[in-house]
Design a protein around this motif. Structure first.
Motif, short mmCIF file in Angstrom:
data_model
loop_
_atom_site.label_atom_id
_atom_site.label_comp_id
_atom_site.label_asym_id
_atom_site.label_seq_id
_atom_site.Cartn_x
_atom_site.Cartn_y
_atom_site.Cartn_z
N ALA A 1 -61.39 12.68 45.28
CA ALA A 1 -62.11 11.29 45.46
C ALA A 1 -61.28 10.78 44.07
O ALA A 1 -61.77 9.23 44.35
CB ALA A 1 -63.38 11.73 45.37
N ARG A 2 -61.34 11.55 43.19
CA ARG A 2 -60.75 10.25 42.09
C ARG A 2 -60.11 9.48 42.59
O ARG A 2 -59.25 8.85 42.17
CB ARG A 2 -60.55 11.51 40.80
N ALA A 3 -58.92 10.50 42.90
CA ALA A 3 -57.64 9.56 43.25
C ALA A 3 -58.10 8.65 44.24
O ALA A 3 -56.92 7.61 43.63
CB ALA A 3 -56.60 10.80 43.86
N PHE A 4 -58.41 8.70 45.00
CA PHE A 4 -58.60 7.41 46.05
C PHE A 4 -59.71 6.50 45.57
O PHE A 4 -59.02 4.75 45.92
CB PHE A 4 -59.84 8.18 47.04
N CYS A 5 -60.86 6.61 44.44
CA CYS A 5 -61.15 5.83 43.62
C CYS A 5 -60.60 4.47 43.23
O CYS A 5 -60.60 3.40 42.51
CB CYS A 5 -62.23 6.30 42.83
N ALA A 6 -59.03 5.20 42.20
CA ALA A 6 -58.30 5.07 41.00
C ALA A 6 -57.12 4.42 41.99
O ALA A 6 -57.00 3.15 41.11
CB ALA A 6 -57.38 6.58 40.63
N GLN A 7 -57.36 4.42 43.12
CA GLN A 7 -56.39 3.62 44.32
C GLN A 7 -57.27 1.93 44.80
O GLN A 7 -56.93 0.55 44.35
CB GLN A 7 -55.50 4.13 45.15
N ALA A 8 -58.24 2.83 45.12
CA ALA A 8 -59.73 1.76 45.63
C ALA A 8 -59.67 0.36 44.59
O ALA A 8 -60.37 -0.80 45.16
CB ALA A 8 -60.31 2.18 46.31
N SER A 9 -60.10 0.48 43.17
CA SER A 9 -60.57 0.18 42.60
C SER A 9 -60.14 -1.03 42.13
O SER A 9 -60.48 -1.86 41.58
CB SER A 9 -60.90 1.25 40.99
#
Length: 312
Positions: free
Chosen positions: A173-181
């Motif tokens: 989830a953190r990796a996804f958020c970092a990319q999507a943010s």
């Protein structure tokens, strides 16, 4: 006397993922989905159940046609789980688009991009109608391709709406958020879902529910990821007492594993068209199940044909 040569057919254009995405802006897609929902309900779109054939070792070929007065489309999708070991995409596909009056092929669109974007657009249409307004804070459960499309749709249609994310692990989830943010306000969901979350969208291929909190009238739930009878994302606690809608109620009877497992009364499951035609009872919890239909691919093709200047 020699006969005149037949006119040469125009070159069939094939559009890659980037060109397909550019031709399918979410605002136009949402409008096209609403129109297609009414057409499907009225019988103006023919969209039979998908056909699934075995392909290779453990793979499948999915065939999904749809026709209307203006266009015909045929989506062919291949699913090959063995590709993960090769670090190749599991899903490939194309959407062939033709003019209904002449049968002339118009273009080929990237199948996964069409599917991802039109599915996210369906979710946005449903959320706005379920809530009667734009969502204030959305929780996405899942960090895959569909989650990426849903983040894009939320930021395009509800730009002020923050997004929380849960995944199989906090690391994912953190990796996804970092990319999507980079495209907007996206952050990891805390262990306890905040009361400010008024919309939950599940986007996994889970076989056990990933959301099973007691149903509440101030939180709309949209299930997207579970598309086989043995899959389930939404649990009985959420479904019990909720008013149920599905984009394709007929297809949901065979594909919506969470609803099948819960033993819902299928006569009470209403269509997307009915949700658009009549406001739901928002004093009760509301759940929308999306299983997909080629009618939504036809809606996307209508948008793409206009955007690409391929008018008939």
């Amino acid at each position: 006397m020699a006969s005149a040569p037949e006119p040469s057919a125009p070159t069939l254009q094939a559009f890659d993922r980037e060109r397909t995405a550019a031709a399918l802006p979410f605002a136009a897609l949402a409008q096209a989905i609403e129109a297609a929902a009414a057409d499907l309900q009225a019988g103006r779109i023919a969209s039979p159940e998908r056909t699934v054939l075995p392909l290779g070792a453990g793979g499948a070929l999915l065939s999904m046609p749809a026709t209307s007065h203006d266009l015909g489309i045929h989506k062919l999708v291949t699913v090959q789980p063995g590709n993960a070991a090769r670090q190749w995409p599991t899903i490939h596909g194309i959407v062939a688009v033709c003019d209904a009056a002449s049968g002339r092929p118009l273009c080929l669109l990237d199948g996964p991009e069409v599917t991802g974007r039109r599915t996210a657009a369906v979710s946005m249409v449903a959320l706005r109608r379920l809530l009667g307004r734009a969502p204030r804070q959305v929780l996405l459960i899942g960090t895959g391709v569909q989650a990426r499309h849903h983040v894009g749709a939320i930021h395009a249609l509800f730009p002020d709406c923050p997004v929380l994310v849960r995944g199989r692990s906090d690391a994912a989830a953190r990796a996804f958020c970092a990319q999507a943010s980079a495209t907007g306000h996206v952050q990891l969901c805390p262990p306890d879902i905040p009361d400010t979350v008024d919309a939950v969208v599940t986007l996994t291929t889970a076989t056990e529910p990933v959301y099973d909190l007691p149903a509440r009238a101030d939180r709309a739930v949209v299930g997207v990821g579970a598309f086989k009878p043995d899959m389930a994302e939404i649990g009985r606690a959420t479904l019990a007492g909720s008013l149920l809608y599905a984009d394709d109620p007929a297809g949901a009877r065979h594909e919506a594993g969470d609803l099948i497992r819960a033993g819902v009364d299928w006569n009470s499951v209403r269509s997307l068209a009915s949700l658009l035609a009549e406001a739901p009872d928002r004093s009760r919890p509301l759940v929308f199940k999306s299983v997909g239909t080629a009618a939504w691919d036809l809606a996307a093709a209508r948008v793409a044909v206009r955007a690409l200047g391929l008018g008939t």
